[in-house]
Design an enzyme around this catalytic site. Structure first.
Site, PDB file in Angstrom:
ATOM      1  N   HIS A  18      -0.223 -18.838   6.934  1.00  0.00           N
ATOM      2  CA  HIS A  18      -0.043 -19.737   8.083  1.00  0.00           C
ATOM      3  C   HIS A  18       0.850 -20.934   7.758  1.00  0.00           C
ATOM      4  O   HIS A  18       1.284 -21.636   8.679  1.00  0.00           O
ATOM      5  CB  HIS A  18      -1.394 -20.271   8.565  1.00  0.00           C
ATOM      6  CG  HIS A  18      -2.289 -19.244   9.172  1.00  0.00           C
ATOM      7  ND1 HIS A  18      -1.858 -18.333  10.111  1.00  0.00           N
ATOM      8  CD2 HIS A  18      -3.614 -18.977   8.962  1.00  0.00           C
ATOM      9  CE1 HIS A  18      -2.879 -17.564  10.458  1.00  0.00           C
ATOM     10  NE2 HIS A  18      -3.947 -17.922   9.773  1.00  0.00           N
ATOM     11  N   ASP A  69      -4.675  -9.406   7.300  1.00  0.00           N
ATOM     12  CA  ASP A  69      -5.581 -10.494   7.661  1.00  0.00           C
ATOM     13  C   ASP A  69      -5.799 -10.453   9.171  1.00  0.00           C
ATOM     14  O   ASP A  69      -4.904 -10.090   9.931  1.00  0.00           O
ATOM     15  CB  ASP A  69      -4.961 -11.829   7.251  1.00  0.00           C
ATOM     16  CG  ASP A  69      -5.907 -13.005   7.406  1.00  0.00           C
ATOM     17  OD1 ASP A  69      -6.435 -13.479   6.382  1.00  0.00           O
ATOM     18  OD2 ASP A  69      -6.115 -13.463   8.547  1.00  0.00           O
ATOM     19  N   HIS A  79      -5.924 -12.725  11.246  1.00  0.00           N
ATOM     20  CA  HIS A  79      -5.072 -13.680  11.955  1.00  0.00           C
ATOM     21  C   HIS A  79      -3.598 -13.352  11.714  1.00  0.00           C
ATOM     22  O   HIS A  79      -3.228 -12.891  10.646  1.00  0.00           O
ATOM     23  CB  HIS A  79      -5.341 -15.112  11.475  1.00  0.00           C
ATOM     24  CG  HIS A  79      -6.767 -15.535  11.617  1.00  0.00           C
ATOM     25  ND1 HIS A  79      -7.681 -15.418  10.583  1.00  0.00           N
ATOM     26  CD2 HIS A  79      -7.442 -16.056  12.664  1.00  0.00           C
ATOM     27  CE1 HIS A  79      -8.855 -15.869  10.996  1.00  0.00           C
ATOM     28  NE2 HIS A  79      -8.744 -16.258  12.249  1.00  0.00           N
ATOM     29  N   ASP A 126     -10.986 -10.796   6.466  1.00  0.00           N
ATOM     30  CA  ASP A 126     -11.795 -11.434   7.496  1.00  0.00           C
ATOM     31  C   ASP A 126     -11.906 -10.588   8.759  1.00  0.00           C
ATOM     32  O   ASP A 126     -12.420 -11.051   9.774  1.00  0.00           O
ATOM     33  CB  ASP A 126     -11.247 -12.817   7.846  1.00  0.00           C
ATOM     34  CG  ASP A 126      -9.733 -12.867   7.956  1.00  0.00           C
ATOM     35  OD1 ASP A 126      -9.090 -11.806   7.864  1.00  0.00           O
ATOM     36  OD2 ASP A 126      -9.186 -13.970   8.117  1.00  0.00           O
TER      37      ASP A 126
END
Length: 641
Positions: free
Chosen positions: A146, A186, A188, A279
């Site tokens: 990110h 991931d 996200h 996650d």
């Protein structure tokens, strides 16, 4: 650099493993619990040690990145900030700086940990690229995908994977690494990695993530499947955005088999780097803060449920995804830890992946479950997006051709053993029943409505529609007026962006007159329009509105669909019959009208792009002139409800 290897044992593959407890110094300044905490990597290391994994690997110490490595993807201001943020000169300002960033904390150990995390991924990537190691896993934190070029974001300070990829391509060209596949699994979206290689055809970036039409973190449109790169990098950015948080092993493996693997085969990477977040696991319960010490064994921790990610990927699922990628780049794969916040799940998932790298017997698991129907829609919509992005560049056309072939071979199930693409029993039944769908909003324009039937998008739309299973056009189109109030509300929509969208007051009121375009379609198609209109994103193994509902709505005049209760158009309203065929529209409920009146829901005029679709519908439908259509819309958007 200290290198330790197992003694007295035969190593089938030379697998690198990097862990350094100095990265645990990055923590919350006040010691409060935070999901991205040092216990994450401690739990992983404890699990691997208990299983004897480090003894079978080449164990590497961490190595700090150099500024020149970081500056290849980050700005000088950002590098300088992270480099100095842990120094005493920032003691009084550190918390204030962190508070201005998106989901970031900083302390006295943040700088060192950030440099170690980025440098460690460089270290293992370089060893694998040189051939010293076959593959490697870097257990690092803070995570990286990110971290924007110019600022920290989402628990991430530097983009570790992007720094390593840039290092191989630009600082070590003699290694012969000319093409890199970055796979981000991931939960996200890897927003930063995408931006850093947006125009670079040497990097094929693939991200599969929860998106939910831009509402899931990082909560923007960057992770949508229409984001495919630019210039020389056009076609080298692939996003698979999940519509919901329930996707599991079967959904991920369907995307692997029908999108990622065919494209990877054609791309031919020299090395694969995985942004390995763990996650995407099912949320069963949120574990409290757990203290880890050297004697704690990670397999005693909760084993399922990520407090931030959701989805339903198991350690077995991660191991299969990794195993399938081992067939490319001569098995040269580097995994760098990203997210994952349930200590048991992240430990077991890393352990499962290490078994694959060491060519051990895989962890137990099963892939007998079926993908959701929404997975098929996402893959299909991805193909629509790809086909609309043709470029003269031969390589891009080749990649798109591979995707089209993959789609033609797609066979996934709806969770009940039925292949999607074939008619399920309820679809067969409802395909024999006709209704008139009455539209009062943008669907009055035929071209716009056909997006719900055939798929695609028209000018002004922010995203394409997936279309109906039955793509046959309406059998009949006609216009009628009804004594109902048209109005516009909501601040923005997923499809049109900022601006209000049309609603019809479900109550009859002879003081008002609304123009509606009636499309004669099947009840099966009506269900698909309902689904798309409400951004409903789940398994539809049964109809949303069946023949029983059709019979009921004629008496009740309206049926609010519980399955769509969070949608704006979940209320199906009966408007009578035409040629003996029921006329149905979909709008908000009476209770929602009350909230619009009270101000709890905003009333807002439509934006120009949305307004133009209404005008085109009314004019091309020969109901009003352009000036009359503008006046009709203006009155509906300004008159008090």
């Amino acid at each position: 650099m200290e290198v330790k290897s197992g003694e007295g044992r035969t190593i089938k593959r030379r697998v690198g493993l990097l862990y350094d407890e100095r990265m645990c110094k990055h923590n919350t300044p006040d010691g409060d619990y935070h999901p991205e905490n040092p216990n994450r990597i401690k739990a992983i290391w404890n699990k691997l040690q208990a299983a004897g994994i480090p003894q079978r690997c080449v164990v590497l110490n961490a190595k700090e990145a150099k500024d020149k490595n970081l500056l290849s993807v980050h700005t000088e201001n950002h590098v300088n900030l992270i480099k100095n943020i842990s120094s005493k000169q920032f003691d009084s300002r550190r918390d204030r700086i962190a508070s201005k960033l998106n989901s970031i904390y900083l302390n006295e150990g943040s700088s060192e940990a950030a440099y170690l995390a980025a440098g460690s991924v460089i270290e293992v990537a370089e060893r694998v690229a040189e051939g010293e190691l076959n593959s490697a896993f870097a257990i690092v934190r803070p995570p990286g995908h990110h971290a924007e070029p110019d600022e920290a974001m989402g628990f991430c300070l530097y983009n570790n994977v992007a720094v390593a990829a840039s290092f191989l391509l630009n600082e070590r060209p003699e290694l012969g690494i000319n093409k890199i596949l970055i796979v981000d699994w991931d939960v996200h979206h890897g927003n930063s990695t995408q931006k850093m290689f947006w125009k670079d055809p040497r990097v094929l970036f693939f991200s599969v993530h929860r998106h939910e039409f831009g509402t899931f973190y990082p909560a923007n449109d960057d992770g949508f499947y229409t984001m495919i790169g630019e210039g020389p990098g056009l076609g080298y950015n692939i996003n698979v955005p999940w519509e919901n948080g329930r996707c599991g092993d079967a959904d991920y493996l369907a995307v692997w088999d029908h999108i990622l693997l065919p494209v990877a085969k054609d791309f031919g990477p020299d090395i694969i780097i995985i942004s390995a977040g763990f996650d995407a696991v099912p949320l069963l319960k949120i574990a409290p803060a757990i203290k880890i010490n050297n004697s704690c064994e990670a397999y005693d921790l909760p084993t399922a449920g990520d407090p931030l990610g959701g989805c339903r990927v198991t350690p077995y699922g991660y191991s299969v995804m990794l195993k399938k990628l081992m067939d490319f780049a001569q098995g040269k794969i580097v995994l760098a830890l990203e997210g994952g916040y349930n200590l048991g799940s992240i430990s077991n998932s890393v352990f499962a992946c290490m078994n694959v790298l060491l060519e051990d017997k895989p962890v137990a698991g099963s892939s007998e479950a079926y993908p959701f129907e929404s997975t098929w829609r996402v893959i299909q919509a991805h193909m629509i997006s790809s086909s609309d992005s043709e470029d003269e560049d031969t390589k891009v056309e080749t990649l798109e051709a591979v995707l089209q072939v993959a789609l033609s071979k797609l066979k996934v199930d709806d969770g009940h053993g039925t292949e999607l693409g074939t008619a399920t029993p309820w679809r067969s039944e409802l395909s024999k029943v006709d209704v008139f769908y009455a539209s009062f909003g943008s669907n009055m324009w035929k071209s716009r409505f056909l997006c719900y039937i055939e798929g695609g998008q028209v000018e002004g739309m922010q995203k394409p529609c997936s279309g109906s299973k039955d793509r046959n056009p309406p059998k009949e189109i006609l216009w009628k007026t009804f004594p109902h109030r048209l109005f516009f509300g909501r601040d923005s929509s997923h499809t049109w962006g900022p601006g209000g969208v049309a609603f019809l007051n479900p109550e009859c009121d002879c003081r008002h007159k609304a123009y509606l375009c009636l499309y004669r379609i099947t009840l099966e198609q009506f269900n698909d329009v309902l689904l798309q209109e409400n951004v409903y994103s789940d398994d539809v193994s049964s109809p949303l509105f069946d023949t029983n509902d059709l019979n009921s709505v004629a008496n009740k005049k309206a049926v609010s669909l519980e399955a769509l209760k969070n949608g704006w158009y979940h209320n199906v309203v009966y408007l009578g019959k035409e040629h003996g065929i029921p006329i149905l529209t979909m709008t908000c409920s009476l209770s929602a009208v009350g909230k619009f009146k009270s101000g709890e829901f905003p009333l807002r005029a439509p934006a120009p792009a949305y307004t133009n679709t209404l005008i085109k519908g009314l004019v091309e439908g020969k109901q009003l002139s352009e000036e009359e259509a503008k006046a009709y819309i203006h009155e509906a958007s300004t008159k008090r409800l």
